[in-house]
Design a protein around this motif. Structure first.
Motif: not given
Ligand code: GLN
Length: 320
Positions: A31-32, A67-68, A71, A100, A119, A164, A171, A195, A199, A247, A264-265
């Motif tokens: 998706y990215i 990525e995540s 966080k 997430f 997120n 992204e 998001n 954010y 990421c 998650y 993270g993705v």
């Protein structure tokens, strides 16, 4: 007290690498667009000890999208800036039990982003970063904190950032929904951009392992010897990681592995074994919940082989 030979850790890391290297399964995040193109064969494991020694196998110096896992870094930053109580009040420390990027989680919790490690909570955390109202100043604080935790600079992957930014519609909805609930403490678009940028930072497994060890080591970076944050924040950040690091599958992960870890993705996973080490593994193919298949297998193998588990008997010697 458990005794472990450093040489045994070196052998177990090597063994894990050999065993997991050929493992099949999973798919790069698609998706990215940038992440879909990364070589799915890349794989590395790094384990950092409180002495500063980093034990490595495979592609540990390959720079991939954090990525995540970012966080965790920003959660540390806002914990440093505001203290544990205010983070609990303004964001929360609860598991969502949902993916997430869940909007449902925000609606269910009404006005609470739940935790800085999904997120919603991460965008809320970025909105809290000081100096408020100053995008450059905030970004400087985010990047400096990443450098302090990892012991070296992380670089922005410009192509990932663009990729992204062009596709982060979900998001964007999260940022504005949180604004509606009074949980964005600065400009929503600015907070979302920070954010997205965090990421898109490039990181190596080695840098992640050092950050993990800084957390495991009570805030003292084992390589630079800098006290990055107060020791009392260490269990706070580790508990956040333990609660929601994978998650909706965090419980399964903890039950099986016994180590708090954050995925993270981009394919990275950072694990924290308090008082013992920080560990990171990286491999792009993910399971259906967005967690790296090989990184999970490698970290699980290593902690099990070493017999470490945060829920094990602490072997306390009671005094009468
Ligand atoms: N930047 C990604 C997103 O917001 C990070 C998600 C992740 O790593 N789980 O969708």
């Amino acid at each position: 007290m458990k005794k472990i030979k450093i040489d045994d850790i070196r052998s177990v890391v090597k063994e894990a690498y050999e065993k997991v290297k050929t493992m099949q399964g999973g798919k790069n995040a698609n998706y990215i667009p940038f992440l879909a193109k990364i070589d799915p064969q890349l794989f590395g494991i790094a384990l950092c000890l409180p002495t500063g020694e980093v034990i490595e196998a495979g592609d540990t110096n390959y720079v991939f999208g954090i990525e995540s896992v970012s966080k965790v870094y920003t959660a540390v930053l806002v914990l440093r800036q505001y203290g544990a109580d205010e983070i609990l009040n303004k964001i929360g420390a609860d598991a969502t039990g949902l993916p997430f990027n869940s909007i449902m989680a925000i609606l269910l919790e009404k006005d609470h982003p739940s935790t800085p490690l999904v997120n919603a909570g991460a965008i809320s955390a970025d909105s809290m970063v000081k100096p408020l109202g100053d995008s450059n100043g905030k970004w400087g604080a985010i990047a400096d904190n990443m450098t302090a935790l990892s012991g070296s600079t992380l670089v922005l992957l410009d192509e990932l950032y663009k990729s992204e930014t062009a596709t982060n519609f979900n998001n964007r909805s999260i940022a504005w929904l949180l604004k509606n609930y009074g949980r964005i403490y600065d400009d929503p678009d600015m907070s979302l951009d920070l954010y997205t940028r965090q990421c898109s930072m490039g990181v190596t497994a080695k840098q992640l392992a050092i950050a993990g060890c800084t957390i495991a080591n009570g805030g003292l970076n084992p390589v630079t010897k800098e006290q990055v944050f107060k020791e009392e924040l260490s269990p706070k950040i580790t508990s956040l990681i333990a609660t929601v690091g994978f998650y909706e599958h965090t419980g399964d992960w903890l039950y099986n592995s016994g180590i708090p870890a954050k995925s993270g993705v981009g394919g990275g996973v950072l694990g924290v074994m308090p008082g013992a080490f920080g560990i990171a593994a990286f491999a792009p193919p993910l399971d259906e919940f967005g967690n790296s298949v090989k990184a999970q297998a490698a970290i699980k193998y290593i902690t099990q082989k070493l017999g470490l588990n945060i829920f094990r008997n602490n072997n306390i010697d009671f005094e009468m």
